[in-house]
Design a protein around this motif. Structure first.
Motif, PDB file in Angstrom:
ATOM      1  N   HIS A  36      47.867  38.243  -7.395  1.00 50.23           N
ATOM      2  CA  HIS A  36      49.020  37.393  -7.668  1.00 50.23           C
ATOM      3  C   HIS A  36      50.249  38.283  -7.751  1.00 50.23           C
ATOM      4  O   HIS A  36      50.187  39.436  -8.200  1.00 50.23           O
ATOM      5  CB  HIS A  36      48.813  36.641  -8.988  1.00 50.23           C
ATOM      6  N   TRP A  37      51.375  37.754  -7.309  1.00 50.88           N
ATOM      7  CA  TRP A  37      52.578  38.585  -7.248  1.00 50.88           C
ATOM      8  C   TRP A  37      52.923  39.179  -8.605  1.00 50.88           C
ATOM      9  O   TRP A  37      53.359  40.332  -8.693  1.00 50.88           O
ATOM     10  CB  TRP A  37      53.765  37.785  -6.704  1.00 50.88           C
ATOM     11  N   ARG A  38      52.722  38.416  -9.693  1.00 47.54           N
ATOM     12  CA  ARG A  38      53.093  38.919 -11.013  1.00 47.54           C
ATOM     13  C   ARG A  38      52.189  40.071 -11.438  1.00 47.54           C
ATOM     14  O   ARG A  38      52.671  41.085 -11.963  1.00 47.54           O
ATOM     15  CB  ARG A  38      53.045  37.787 -12.042  1.00 47.54           C
ATOM     16  N   ASP A  39      50.895  39.930 -11.215  1.00 49.82           N
ATOM     17  CA  ASP A  39      49.965  41.005 -11.562  1.00 49.82           C
ATOM     18  C   ASP A  39      50.262  42.261 -10.745  1.00 49.82           C
ATOM     19  O   ASP A  39      50.218  43.377 -11.262  1.00 49.82           O
ATOM     20  CB  ASP A  39      48.523  40.560 -11.319  1.00 49.82           C
TER      21      ASP A  39
ATOM     22  N   LEU B  29      58.596  49.937  -1.545  1.00 50.86           N
ATOM     23  CA  LEU B  29      59.483  48.786  -1.410  1.00 50.86           C
ATOM     24  C   LEU B  29      58.858  47.739  -0.498  1.00 50.86           C
ATOM     25  O   LEU B  29      58.903  46.537  -0.787  1.00 50.86           O
ATOM     26  CB  LEU B  29      60.848  49.234  -0.865  1.00 50.86           C
ATOM     27  N   ASP B  30      58.258  48.185   0.588  1.00 46.58           N
ATOM     28  CA  ASP B  30      57.619  47.255   1.509  1.00 46.58           C
ATOM     29  C   ASP B  30      56.537  46.433   0.815  1.00 46.58           C
ATOM     30  O   ASP B  30      56.444  45.209   0.999  1.00 46.58           O
ATOM     31  CB  ASP B  30      57.010  48.026   2.687  1.00 46.58           C
ATOM     32  N   ARG B  31      55.716  47.089  -0.002  1.00 47.87           N
ATOM     33  CA  ARG B  31      54.616  46.375  -0.658  1.00 47.87           C
ATOM     34  C   ARG B  31      55.133  45.364  -1.679  1.00 47.87           C
ATOM     35  O   ARG B  31      54.552  44.288  -1.856  1.00 47.87           O
ATOM     36  CB  ARG B  31      53.658  47.359  -1.327  1.00 47.87           C
ATOM     37  N   ALA B  32      56.226  45.712  -2.351  1.00 49.35           N
ATOM     38  CA  ALA B  32      56.813  44.754  -3.300  1.00 49.35           C
ATOM     39  C   ALA B  32      57.325  43.523  -2.565  1.00 49.35           C
ATOM     40  O   ALA B  32      57.150  42.386  -3.029  1.00 49.35           O
ATOM     41  CB  ALA B  32      57.938  45.409  -4.086  1.00 49.35           C
ATOM     42  N   LEU B  33      57.963  43.728  -1.421  1.00 54.10           N
ATOM     43  CA  LEU B  33      58.448  42.588  -0.646  1.00 54.10           C
ATOM     44  C   LEU B  33      57.280  41.768  -0.105  1.00 54.10           C
ATOM     45  O   LEU B  33      57.331  40.529  -0.082  1.00 54.10           O
ATOM     46  CB  LEU B  33      59.322  43.074   0.521  1.00 54.10           C
ATOM     47  N   ALA B  34      56.220  42.455   0.320  1.00 51.99           N
ATOM     48  CA  ALA B  34      55.078  41.753   0.907  1.00 51.99           C
ATOM     49  C   ALA B  34      54.411  40.830  -0.098  1.00 51.99           C
ATOM     50  O   ALA B  34      54.007  39.705   0.248  1.00 51.99           O
ATOM     51  CB  ALA B  34      54.066  42.776   1.443  1.00 51.99           C
TER      52      ALA B  34
ATOM     53  N   LEU C 107      55.697  39.268  -2.447  1.00 52.01           N
ATOM     54  CA  LEU C 107      56.556  38.122  -2.758  1.00 52.01           C
ATOM     55  C   LEU C 107      56.632  37.121  -1.612  1.00 52.01           C
ATOM     56  O   LEU C 107      57.342  36.113  -1.717  1.00 52.01           O
ATOM     57  CB  LEU C 107      57.963  38.605  -3.124  1.00 52.01           C
ATOM     58  N   ALA C 108      55.913  37.392  -0.535  1.00 54.20           N
ATOM     59  CA  ALA C 108      55.877  36.442   0.581  1.00 54.20           C
ATOM     60  C   ALA C 108      55.278  35.120   0.099  1.00 54.20           C
ATOM     61  O   ALA C 108      54.295  35.099  -0.647  1.00 54.20           O
ATOM     62  CB  ALA C 108      55.054  37.008   1.727  1.00 54.20           C
ATOM     63  N   GLY C 109      55.882  34.037   0.500  1.00 53.75           N
ATOM     64  CA  GLY C 109      55.371  32.730   0.108  1.00 53.75           C
ATOM     65  C   GLY C 109      55.884  32.231  -1.231  1.00 53.75           C
ATOM     66  O   GLY C 109      55.516  31.146  -1.667  1.00 53.75           O
ATOM     67  N   THR C 110      56.727  33.018  -1.892  1.00 46.14           N
ATOM     68  CA  THR C 110      57.261  32.593  -3.186  1.00 46.14           C
ATOM     69  C   THR C 110      58.503  31.714  -3.038  1.00 46.14           C
ATOM     70  O   THR C 110      58.967  31.131  -4.016  1.00 46.14           O
ATOM     71  CB  THR C 110      57.639  33.812  -4.054  1.00 46.14           C
TER      72      THR C 110
ATOM     73  N   GLU D 241      66.837  38.366  -2.086  1.00 40.66           N
ATOM     74  CA  GLU D 241      66.377  38.193  -3.462  1.00 40.66           C
ATOM     75  C   GLU D 241      65.154  39.052  -3.733  1.00 40.66           C
ATOM     76  O   GLU D 241      65.007  39.626  -4.820  1.00 40.66           O
ATOM     77  CB  GLU D 241      66.066  36.725  -3.725  1.00 40.66           C
ATOM     78  N   LYS D 242      64.269  39.166  -2.761  1.00 42.22           N
ATOM     79  CA  LYS D 242      63.089  40.019  -2.931  1.00 42.22           C
ATOM     80  C   LYS D 242      63.498  41.475  -3.135  1.00 42.22           C
ATOM     81  O   LYS D 242      62.938  42.175  -3.989  1.00 42.22           O
ATOM     82  CB  LYS D 242      62.171  39.899  -1.713  1.00 42.22           C
ATOM     83  N   ILE D 243      64.467  41.921  -2.359  1.00 43.98           N
ATOM     84  CA  ILE D 243      64.951  43.296  -2.518  1.00 43.98           C
ATOM     85  C   ILE D 243      65.588  43.480  -3.892  1.00 43.98           C
ATOM     86  O   ILE D 243      65.398  44.507  -4.559  1.00 43.98           O
ATOM     87  CB  ILE D 243      65.932  43.651  -1.395  1.00 43.98           C
TER      88      ILE D 243
END
Length: 257
Positions: A97-100, A137-142, A144-147, A153-155
């Motif tokens: 999950h994005w939060r975890d 940075l790429d993994r953080a953006l990835a 958040l896909a689908g949110t 905003e993701k950046i």
């Protein structure tokens, strides 16, 4: 991207990204950027950033200082390479999950900075430029896909979490080293800080802060080094991100009606 369309990258970035042309003739270079950077990181870990000099790094790798300039144009270039090279591969977000994931992502970066505290001096105002840090940075953006968040905003989410990493790591490191910048103040943690504030704050001028200090709020802060304090701040940020995602979802539902 074709060769004609590639931007004119600074020499250090070309080396970091493997964009330098490989000479077809002549002896194979004795050194490379990775070897030089690894030596500089070893020095910084042992002696702090103040111990890193071109001469010192050259001595460690067994060449004259002038030989380094074939690979590193300046000490600033070397610091840029160090900040990127010291970063391990980021955790992969698959199945999380994005939060975890962002909680894991943020804590891993905070632990990295505390392990290599010299990073605090060279990454606070520097955006990521190298392949390793940009992979984080790429993994953080990835994740958040689908949110429903826009790319910008993701950046911003990743930037806010990265800023928290540096702020918390700086405070934690300072507490662990006894706040040397405060000289002989005797402040070695949150409790000491609270006692100093209690002695100087005027309740009429600082009513809210004075009341918080006198209630003992800082005495329970575990010297600013407890992971519970880090997690409290992180949860505040993650709660805000969750609310933003929920708001975007609501806006999408309204717009689709």
């Amino acid at each position: 991207m074709s060769q004609e369309m590639e931007p004119d990258l600074p020499p250090m970035l070309r080396r970091m990204w493997g964009r330098e042309p490989v000479p077809r003739r002549g002896p194979r270079p004795r050194l490379d950027l990775a070897t030089i950077t690894a030596a500089a990181i070893e020095i910084a870990d042992a002696d702090g950033l103040a111990g890193v000099s071109m001469a010192g790094v050259a001595s460690r790798v067994g060449v004259a200082a002038t030989a380094l300039y074939r690979y590193v144009g300046s000490k600033e270039d070397l610091l840029t390479s160090m900040a990127d090279s010291v970063a391990p591969a980021p955790p992969e977000p698959e199945g999380m999950h994005w939060r975890d994931y962002l909680a894991l992502w943020t804590k891993a970066q905070r632990d990295l900075v505390l392990e290599h505290s010299w990073l605090l001096s060279i990454t606070r105002f520097a955006p990521p430029l190298g392949p390793r840090r940009l992979l984080w940075l790429d993994r953080a953006l990835a994740v958040l896909a689908g949110t429903g968040l826009e790319d910008g905003e993701k950046i911003n989410v990743a930037s806010a979490l990265a800023g928290y990493v540096l702020t918390d790591a700086a405070l934690t490191h300072a507490a662990a080293t006894g706040f040397p910048e405060l000289g002989e103040s005797g402040i070695e943690g949150a409790a000491d800080y609270g006692e100093v504030l209690a002695g100087v704050l005027d309740p009429e001028t600082y009513p809210a802060l004075s009341a918080a200090v006198r209630s003992g709020a800082l005495r329970g802060a575990a010297g600013w080094v407890d992971d519970d304090d880090f997690r409290f701040g992180l949860d505040l940020l993650l709660d805000g991100i969750e609310q933003l995602i929920a708001r975007r979802a609501l806006e999408g539902d309204v717009g689709g009606q």
